[in-house]
Motif scaffolding. Structure first.
Motif, short mmCIF file in Angstrom:
data_model
loop_
_atom_site.label_atom_id
_atom_site.label_comp_id
_atom_site.label_asym_id
_atom_site.label_seq_id
_atom_site.Cartn_x
_atom_site.Cartn_y
_atom_site.Cartn_z
N GLY A 168 5.90 -4.81 9.63
CA GLY A 168 6.85 -5.57 8.83
C GLY A 168 6.46 -5.68 7.37
O GLY A 168 7.28 -6.07 6.53
N PHE A 169 5.20 -5.36 7.05
CA PHE A 169 4.74 -5.45 5.68
C PHE A 169 4.52 -4.07 5.04
O PHE A 169 4.05 -3.99 3.90
N GLU A 170 4.87 -3.01 5.78
CA GLU A 170 4.61 -1.66 5.27
C GLU A 170 5.35 -1.39 3.96
O GLU A 170 4.78 -0.88 3.00
N MET A 171 6.64 -1.73 3.92
CA MET A 171 7.42 -1.44 2.72
C MET A 171 6.90 -2.23 1.52
O MET A 171 6.81 -1.71 0.40
N LEU A 172 6.54 -3.49 1.75
CA LEU A 172 6.03 -4.32 0.67
C LEU A 172 4.75 -3.72 0.08
O LEU A 172 4.60 -3.61 -1.14
N VAL A 173 3.84 -3.32 0.96
CA VAL A 173 2.58 -2.74 0.50
C VAL A 173 2.82 -1.41 -0.21
O VAL A 173 2.23 -1.14 -1.27
N ASP A 174 3.69 -0.58 0.37
CA ASP A 174 3.97 0.72 -0.23
C ASP A 174 4.56 0.56 -1.64
O ASP A 174 4.17 1.27 -2.57
N MET A 175 5.51 -0.35 -1.79
CA MET A 175 6.16 -0.53 -3.08
C MET A 175 5.17 -1.03 -4.13
O MET A 175 5.07 -0.49 -5.24
N PHE A 176 4.42 -2.12 -3.78
CA PHE A 176 3.53 -2.71 -4.76
C PHE A 176 2.33 -1.83 -5.06
O PHE A 176 1.86 -1.76 -6.20
N SER A 177 1.81 -1.14 -4.05
CA SER A 177 0.65 -0.28 -4.30
C SER A 177 1.00 0.85 -5.25
O SER A 177 0.24 1.16 -6.18
N ALA A 178 2.16 1.47 -5.02
CA ALA A 178 2.57 2.57 -5.91
C ALA A 178 2.89 2.05 -7.30
O ALA A 178 2.55 2.68 -8.32
N GLY A 179 3.55 0.90 -7.38
CA GLY A 179 3.90 0.35 -8.68
C GLY A 179 2.68 -0.04 -9.48
O GLY A 179 2.57 0.28 -10.68
N ILE A 180 1.76 -0.74 -8.85
CA ILE A 180 0.55 -1.19 -9.56
C ILE A 180 -0.32 0.01 -9.95
O ILE A 180 -0.82 0.11 -11.07
N ALA A 181 -0.50 0.95 -9.00
CA ALA A 181 -1.34 2.12 -9.28
C ALA A 181 -0.76 2.97 -10.39
O ALA A 181 -1.48 3.41 -11.30
N SER A 182 0.56 3.22 -10.36
CA SER A 182 1.17 4.06 -11.39
C SER A 182 1.14 3.38 -12.74
O SER A 182 0.93 4.02 -13.78
N ALA A 183 1.34 2.05 -12.75
CA ALA A 183 1.27 1.31 -14.03
C ALA A 183 -0.12 1.39 -14.62
O ALA A 183 -0.30 1.63 -15.83
N ALA A 184 -1.14 1.19 -13.78
CA ALA A 184 -2.52 1.25 -14.26
C ALA A 184 -2.87 2.64 -14.76
O ALA A 184 -3.49 2.80 -15.83
N MET A 185 -2.46 3.66 -14.01
CA MET A 185 -2.76 5.03 -14.43
C MET A 185 -1.99 5.41 -15.69
O MET A 185 -2.48 6.19 -16.51
N ALA A 186 -0.76 4.89 -15.86
CA ALA A 186 0.02 5.18 -17.06
C ALA A 186 -0.68 4.63 -18.30
O ALA A 186 -0.76 5.29 -19.34
N VAL A 187 -1.21 3.40 -18.19
CA VAL A 187 -1.95 2.81 -19.31
C VAL A 187 -3.22 3.61 -19.59
O VAL A 187 -3.57 3.89 -20.75
N GLY A 188 -3.91 4.00 -18.52
CA GLY A 188 -5.10 4.82 -18.69
C GLY A 188 -4.80 6.17 -19.33
O GLY A 188 -5.54 6.66 -20.18
N ALA A 189 -3.66 6.76 -18.93
CA ALA A 189 -3.26 8.05 -19.50
C ALA A 189 -2.91 7.90 -20.98
O ALA A 189 -3.19 8.79 -21.79
#
Length: 531
Positions: A168-189
């Motif tokens: 029941g929490f798979e979608m929540l984790v998938d959405m936030f993990s990708a969003g947070i990771a991509s945001a962090a990597m975008a700033v790093g890039a």
């Protein structure tokens, strides 16, 4: 005896391993560029038409008009400072945004999708925006790196909690993990990766300019022409020349780098020399191959002719160097990649003021290659004929010495009884064949033509139900019955589809293996019917 042969074997093995690695890199680079070539073509057409020196200059579409004095107020603009210190608004147009944002984003998206599907594509696109906005040059090289890399990082992050999330929490984790990771990597890039790639791109551009200033650009052909014959052209073309060429177009409106590898002149020169001065099957098959190579843009069809007589690579190098020198001398260039390397694609991508230089480039590179090839073929003609089978038998020995292994290229071109190079078929009765894949580096071109030939033969034999498709080696799946590849790519194909039966050919357009396969399949049908 063993003391002298062991090092040679080791050297051959290392050389083969290096070649395979380079081919893999070329295939990967090609998988990022090739699907997006229509976008490159669209950008090239828009550039050719609407920039200030284009066929129909348009300040709004070309992005060089003064919006403060213009009339199209709905177009996006940017604030520009003139040399005298005054400021005005300039139209963004189509050319700049496409090369700055669209094309690098497409490459990054494709790279992310190759590594980690749709999820990787989304993450790669977000990170690529961070890289693009943090740079001052077109980020083609950066997109080819950051796209796959960011998708791989996301894949590793997902693996950390794979199977550990409460239902029941798979979608929540998938959405936030990708969003947070991509945001962090975008700033790093933005702060870290973009400046590095900017400096590397600037350094590579300066290196090309230095070679041009010193008149040394033609030496590129010493590497490019042999690399093409060894199927390393994708590593050089899509991995280096296309990104650098796009950067030069952004700065100068054209680039000669797009025609270094795609020039159809040298290949046509070799094939026409065979047409007039060759012997046997090589002579009879060369005219058809010349049409396919020059007008269809499938350069692979002339590679076997060079392998038959490796000294012809000198003619190809001389012709290619002549073409590069002509482009440099005339100041000609293309506005985008000429893919496939057809004369039609070359003319479509030619910058408005470069048609004379481009035509002269193709003509002179053809002439030089043709003359040198004719001299080589004529000089060895008597010796070849005296050996019974002539150039075919001599080329087998020369190719084995040159490549360090046996080759069936000559047997295939001569129409001899089919031999599977580097025999890959399984012993004993073959399993029923329901699906066949022709695989090459890019998944198009010569493999598509080979697939069409075999598909037609199977239909005539009453087995049109067998699926015959063409793919890139890198996209092969282990769910196919038979894989047909060029001899240079068979090892890589086995790695992607280990359960399949593998057949190697030296010429997708003229291999007797196709008739053998059709005969084998029909024989199996008859055996099952009589069982």
């Amino acid at each position: 005896m063993s003391a002298t042969t062991a090092p040679a074997a080791g050297t051959t093995s290392r050389g083969k391993a290096i070649q395979v690695r380079l081919q893999r890199f070329g295939a990967f680079a090609s998988s990022l560029i090739m699907p997006n070539l229509p976008a490159f073509l669209a950008w090239g057409i828009i550039t050719t038409l609407f920039i200030a020196v284009g066929w129909w200059p348009n300040g709004i579409l070309g992005g060089f008009g003064n919006a403060d004095t213009g009339t199209w107020q709905g177009a996006a603009t940017q604030l520009v400072m003139a040399k005298d210190g005054t400021t005005f608004h300039q139209y963004l147009g189509l050319v700049g945004p496409m090369i700055t944002y669209l094309l690098p984003l497409l490459i990054a998206n494709t790279g992310g999708r190759v590594v980690y599907g749709a999820r990787g594509a989304v993450v790669a696109s977000v990170v690529a925006v961070g890289m693009i906005t943090g740079s001052t040059v077109p980020m083609f090289l950066g997109a080819m790196i950051i796209g796959p890399l960011s998708a791989w990082v996301m894949k590793q992050i997902d693996a950390i909690w794979a199977g550990k999330i409460r239902p029941g929490f798979e979608m929540l984790v998938d959405m936030f993990s990708a969003g947070i990771a991509s945001a962090a990597m975008a700033v790093g890039a933005f702060f870290g990766f973009a400046p590095i790639i900017t400096n590397v791109s600037t350094w590579l551009g300066d290196l090309v300019n230095s070679l041009a200033d010193a008149g040394l650009l033609p030496i590129m052909s010493i590497v490019v022409e042999p690399a093409k014959v060894l199927f390393l052209n994708n590593a050089i073309g899509n991995g280096a020349l296309v990104p650098l060429g796009a950067q030069q177009v952004a700065e100068h409106g054209k680039s000669l780098l797009f025609l270094v590898e795609a020039n159809p002149g040298p290949g046509l020169g070799i094939l026409m020399a065979y047409t007039l001065f060759g012997i046997g099957m090589a002579k009879s098959s060369a005219p058809g191959a010349a049409i396919i190579q020059f007008f269809g843009g499938i350069h692979e069809v002339y590679f076997p002719f060079v392998l038959m007589k490796p000294t012809l690579i000198l003619a190809a190098i001389a012709g290619g160097a002549t073409g590069v020198a002509t482009m440099a001398a005339t100041g000609a260039g293309l506005t985008g990649p000429a893919a496939p390397g057809s004369i039609f694609a070359v003319f479509t991508a030619t910058e408005r003021g470069s048609y004379f230089g481009v035509i002269l480039t193709v003509v002179l590179s053809f002439a030089v290659t043709f003359v040198l090839s004719a001299i080589i073929l004529r000089a060895t003609r008597k010796r070849d004929l005296a050996k019974g089978g002539g150039d075919l038998q001599a080329a087998i020995a020369q190719t084995e010495v040159n490549k360090g292994k046996s080759s069936t290229a000559l047997g295939a071109l001569a129409g001899a009884a089919g031999v599977e190079a580097a025999t890959a078929g399984t012993a004993g009765p073959a399993t029923p064949i329901h699906s066949i894949v022709f695989a090459c580096d890019a998944g198009m071109g010569s493999s598509a033509m080979g697939a069409s030939i075999l598909r037609d033969k199977l239909k005539k034999a009453g087995r049109g139900d067998i699926t015959v498709v063409n793919k890139a080696v890198a996209t092969l799946d282990d769910d196919v019955d038979l894989v047909i590849t060029h001899t240079e790519l068979t090892d890589r194909a086995r790695g992607h589809a280990p359960s399949a039966r593998h057949v190697s050919v030296d010429n997708f357009l003229a291999s007797p293996v196709y008739d053998q396969l059709v005969a084998e399949i029909t024989a199996e049908d008859s055996a099952r019917a009589n069982a």
